[in-house]
Write an enzyme that holds these catalytic residues in place. Structure first.
Site, PDB file in Angstrom:
ATOM      1  N   GLY A 210       0.830  -1.194   0.000  1.00 14.83           N
ATOM      2  CA  GLY A 210       0.000   0.000   0.000  1.00 14.83           C
ATOM      3  C   GLY A 210       0.865   1.245   0.000  1.00 14.83           C
ATOM      4  O   GLY A 210       1.981   1.264  -0.542  1.00 14.83           O
ATOM      5  N   SER A 211       0.364   2.280   0.643  1.00 17.89           N
ATOM      6  CA  SER A 211       1.007   3.590   0.541  1.00 17.89           C
ATOM      7  C   SER A 211       2.362   3.676   1.220  1.00 17.89           C
ATOM      8  O   SER A 211       3.096   4.637   0.995  1.00 17.89           O
ATOM      9  CB  SER A 211       0.092   4.651   1.133  1.00 17.89           C
ATOM     10  OG  SER A 211      -1.144   4.618   0.456  1.00 17.89           O
ATOM     11  N   THR A 212       2.721   2.674   2.058  1.00 15.87           N
ATOM     12  CA  THR A 212       4.065   2.749   2.651  1.00 15.87           C
ATOM     13  C   THR A 212       5.126   2.726   1.558  1.00 15.87           C
ATOM     14  O   THR A 212       6.222   3.244   1.724  1.00 15.87           O
ATOM     15  CB  THR A 212       4.329   1.588   3.623  1.00 15.87           C
ATOM     16  OG1 THR A 212       4.070   0.350   2.942  1.00 15.87           O
ATOM     17  CG2 THR A 212       3.433   1.668   4.845  1.00 15.87           C
TER      18      THR A 212
END
Lengths: 479, 435
Positions: A210-212
């Site tokens: 995801g956004s990590t």
């Protein structure tokens, strides 16, 4: 008849020489191959008679030890039960099944030394005994992380980015290594497919980041010199990426956000543009620098680690493959699957001024007489980004926690830099994979951490994973 | 120094070896205090030394001129075997010691009753027939005992499993020595060269073919490649010494090769052995027919150059399953390598070679053909027996079950080999007696 008698004797001498030659073959020339043959159980049974070394923390707490049984053999005992089940592992010596540190440090623990030493010891009549392995793990923080996961499936990995010393390594659900030596215990653990307690989710869990992953994209954007923290992007939701419209979280539109703003509020469309403009080659290059597509450099069995990267049907495919949607990969979607340790390494590299140190579980090895025979020195794995890029990213990740998606992790008196992630797994049923990667204190980083929880209904990185990271950071930094 | 005084000195290393050996086993077990340790191992050493001294005094009286080294070499082998067996199992060692006493009595009886051993020549056909009958006995129902597919034993309830091959080898050597003494001249004189190969005359060649047929029959009857190799090898050795014609040996080897090839490809029990020999570590066979040889090799690798020391090898799995099968009999050599290493095993083989050398020396000194051939045959069959079992254990040849003379556990082996020793000493005494 004396001539044939002498010849006959010589023939017998030749036959006997053949016997000595063949005995030498098995005892000297092919001995190593034979000793390595897994059909031979002698080394396993011999191992039962050796007092295997203990595994302890730096504070002296015993995590694994050998106790003598009635018949004089030794048996493994794990006083902390399931708390260190994954990093310490188990040692079922009777069958040679080992895992974790018990496996990766087996030579030291079982006292296997060089051939010369063992011959010398034999001549002196010394009994072989294993060395003690001291780990860098922190029992207090390990407990806090285990409690914070509270039985949910997930993983926490924290290490010191300056020297690579691993402080927390928790995979949930855990297992009690004491169970392994019981009758059928190991197969019972193996059969539990629903919980997969033996799977080390830190190093074997393959999850969409995801956004990590935007930290990696941002690092590539800044370090390649193509963008600055103030570069602006089209932040409207619904922008078409690879022929399919891409939504921002909650369908929110952003008016020409800067790179800093895009990271703070995790603007998908901005990062997708960034990924497309950087291109597959640049992204592949930076991912390689951070350790993607390689086994983590941890002192842990290779068989218990997997590589992070784009996967199709379980197999790794290179970033440069035509099937990769680089825009969606740049926001941690597409088919990117990563391990928690890999994401902690990303945070660790940013934390340590761009230098990624190899994480290690072992602090030192101590022989039975108390002498330190081996100390694990800090070792740099790579330098994925420049010091300047690292400092710019640190500021940006600080904003994430101050005012962005990671505000849950705020700690009084400690500035945390981090990035949340909520990877979509099943949009229809609102199932997602919450993430949080961080390091603290941002001004003088001592801990880098990655937290993820499997398949959460209606949860976000900021609400599910960030609080766990906060508790662990507090435990490690507020003493 | 007289022969008998040299013999007496030769017994010193044997008694030192037995004392040191028992001490080493006691130390490894760690169950005895220092006092008991010295007492017990000295007791064993003294009893052994007493027996050897008794035999020595008997030899002083009965055979004063016999070779002085044969008996001490046997004493070294026997005491080494006793320590090895004691290290495996105390009870077995006690039984072995009892067989040793019985063996010495039989040894003395042989010397007393066969003083004129050349009488044996008169009974050669009886001896040959009896030997063959002995070899076939294990195939009889009830008393026959099959071990690992081979028919090598006869069950005598409560006493032992009697191994007729051990005695048959003596009978066959006596027969061949006597037969070849008569025919060796004819075989040589009547020989013709055909296509560059010297062939014996057909008339006298027939009995040799008969012997070959017997060896093959043996292979089928007792299903044991090793024993037939031992018998046929002794036959060829005697034939060669009697005629000094290598071509005879060559023809014999060829015939044996053909027979062995046929059996190796057509008789399933022999085929299995050959397959295991060719690929001893095949995991598919490890669970059954390959277990013995694979573990023999593993034990040797575990021993390495210097070995693990007396009592240092692992014999059983923690749940009591034998790790090295037949370790007190057929595979004792593997255990010796495991505990004493290549160095110890080579030393043992040198002792055997020295014994064989004394046997050949006796043959060279003998004054009549029968004595020469008898000594050659006995020494050769002894050497071949060592070769067959050690070669099997080290996978030079397919592994078959014969004992390691004087070292392996087993009554038949001890008794038969003491008779062999007695015969050699009888020949030697006669040969060295001043005219």
């Amino acid at each position: 008849m004396s001539v044939p008698i002498i010849r006959l004797f010589l023939a017998i001498v030749v036959l006997f020489a053949l016997l000595v030659a063949w005995t030498s073959r098995w005892t000297i020339f092919q001995a190593d191959d034979l000793r390595a043959n897994t059909l031979d159980k002698r080394p396993l049974f011999a191992a039962l008679r050796v007092k295997r070394g203990a595994i302890t923390t730096e504070g002296g707490e015993v995590l694994a030890r050998s106790v003598r049984t009635r018949n004089g053999d030794y048996e493994r005992d794990y006083p902390t039960d399931s708390l260190f089940g994954h990093p310490v592992g188990y040692a079922k010596l009777l069958t040679g099944e080992l895992s974790g540190l018990e496996r990766s440090r087996n030579d030291e623990l079982s006292g296997t030394t060089s051939e010369l030493n063992s011959v010398l010891d034999q001549l002196q009549g010394k009994r072989r005994a294993g060395n003690t392995v001291v780990t860098t793990l922190d029992p207090q923080a390990q407990q806090v992380a285990t409690d914070a996961l509270d039985g949910q499936k997930g993983a926490v990995f924290a290490f010191d980015p300056r020297d690579g010393a691993v402080k927390v390594m928790v995979s949930s659900p855990g297992y009690d290594p004491n169970m392994v030596n019981g009758e059928g215990g190991l197969s019972e653990l193996n059969k539990d497919a629903a919980n997969a307690p033996l799977l080390d989710r830190v190093t074997q869990g393959a999850y969409p980041p995801g956004s990590t992953f935007k930290v990696v994209t941002a690092a590539a954007a800044l370090d390649s010199g193509k963008f600055t923290p103030d570069s602006t992007f089209d932040g409207r939701s619904g922008r078409v990426v690879s022929g399919v419209p891409l939504r921002n979280d909650g369908g929110q539109d952003f008016d020409n956000p800067s790179l800093t703003t895009s990271l703070t509020y995790s603007v998908n469309t901005a990062f997708a543009q960034m990924g497309e403009q950087l291109g597959k080659r640049t992204m592949a290059d930076y991912m390689d620098r951070f350790g993607f597509y390689r086994l983590p450099p941890l002192d842990y069995p290779d068989e218990q680690m997997i590589k992070s990267g784009e996967r199709r049907n379980g197999r790794l495919v290179p970033v440069t493959s035509p099937s990769v949607d680089v825009g969606r990969m740049a926001i941690g979607q597409d088919r990117l699957l990563v391990t928690p340790i890999q994401m902690a390494m990303v945070a660790g590299a940013v934390a340590n001024g761009g230098k990624l140190m190899e994480p290690h579980l072992t602090d030192k090895v101590v022989d039975p007489d108390g002498r330190t025979v081996k100390t694990i020195e800090p070792k740099q794995f790579s330098q994925p980004i420049s010091e300047q890029t690292a400092s710019e990213l640190t500021q940006m990740m600080g904003r994430v926690v101050e005012e962005g998606t990671g505000s849950e992790v705020q700690l009084p008196g400690i500035d945390v830099a981090g990035k949340t992630g909520t990877a979509e797994i099943d949009v229809a049923n609102d199932i997602a994979q919450p993430w949080f990667i961080a390091f603290a204190p941002a001004s003088d980083p001592q801990i880098a951490i990655a937290v993820t929880v499997e398949r959460t209904v209606g949860g976000f990185g900021g609400t599910v994973a960030a609080p766990i990271a906060r508790d662990v950071l507090a435990s490690l930094l507020q003493r | 120094m007289s022969a008998r005084n040299r013999e007496l000195l030769g017994l010193i290393p044997a008694s030192l070896l037995v004392t040191a050996g028992f001490a080493a086993v006691f130390i490894e077990r760690g169950s005895l205090s220092q006092n008991e340790l010295s007492d017990l191992s000295l007791t064993y050493g003294l009893i052994f030394l007493g027996l050897c001294l008794g035999a020595h005094i008997f030899l002083r009286i009965a055979l004063p001129y016999a070779d002085p080294y044969l008996f001490p070499l046997v004493a070294v082998l026997a005491c080494f075997g006793l320590v090895m067996i004691y290290r495996i199992d105390d009870t077995l060692a006690r039984q072995q010691a009892q067989w040793f006493v019985v063996g010495l009595l039989l040894f003395a009886a042989t010397i007393v009753f066969l003083r004129d051993y050349r009488k044996l020549e008169q009974y050669r056909y009886v001896i040959a027939a009896a030997s063959l009958a002995l070899l076939c006995l294990p195939r009889l129902p009830v008393i026959g005992a099959q071990v690992n597919g081979a028919y090598l034993g006869i069950r005598i309830p409560g006493v032992m499993v009697f191994q007729p091959t051990e005695f048959a080898k003596l009978g066959i050597v006596i027969f061949l020595a006597s037969y070849l003494r008569d025919t060796r001249q004819v075989l040589v004189v009547g020989a013709r060269r055909v296509l560059g190969v010297t062939l014996p005359p057909l008339k006298h060649f027939a009995p040799l073919l008969l012997v070959w047929g017997m060896a093959m029959l043996l292979l089928i009857v007792i299903r044991d490649l090793g024993s037939s190799l031992m018998f046929f090898g002794a036959f060829l050795a005697l034939l060669y010494v009697a005629t000094n014609r290598f071509s005879f040996v060559f023809i014999g080897l060829l015939l044996f090769g053909i027979g062995a090839w046929y059996l190796g490809t057509h008789v399933s029990h022999v085929t299995d052995r050959v397959d295991v020999w060719l690929d001893p570590l095949n995991p598919a066979r490890y669970g059954n027919e390959g277990y013995q040889i694979a573990n023999s090799l593993f034990a040797q690798a575990d021993g390495g150059l210097l070995g693990r020391g007396f009592g240092g090898a692992l014999l059983e799995t923690p749940n009591g399953f034998p790790l090295l099968p037949a370790r007190e009999t057929d595979l004792i050599y593997a255990l010796i390598v495991n505990e004493l290493g290549l160095v110890g095993a080579a030393a043992l083989l040198i002792v055997y070679l020295m014994f064989v050398e004394r046997g050949f020396k006796t043959a060279l000194l003998a004054r009549d053909s029968f004595s020469t051939l008898l000594a050659v045959g006995l020494a050769a069959v002894f050497a071949l027996q060592v070769f067959v079992i050690v070669g099997g254990v080290t996978n030079v040849i397919p592994l078959t079950g014969v004992t390691l003379p004087f070292v392996s556990y087993g009554g038949s082996s001890i008794l038969a080999n003491f008779v062999l020793l007695a015969l050699l000493l009888l020949v030697s005494d006669k040969a060295r007696r001043p005219a």
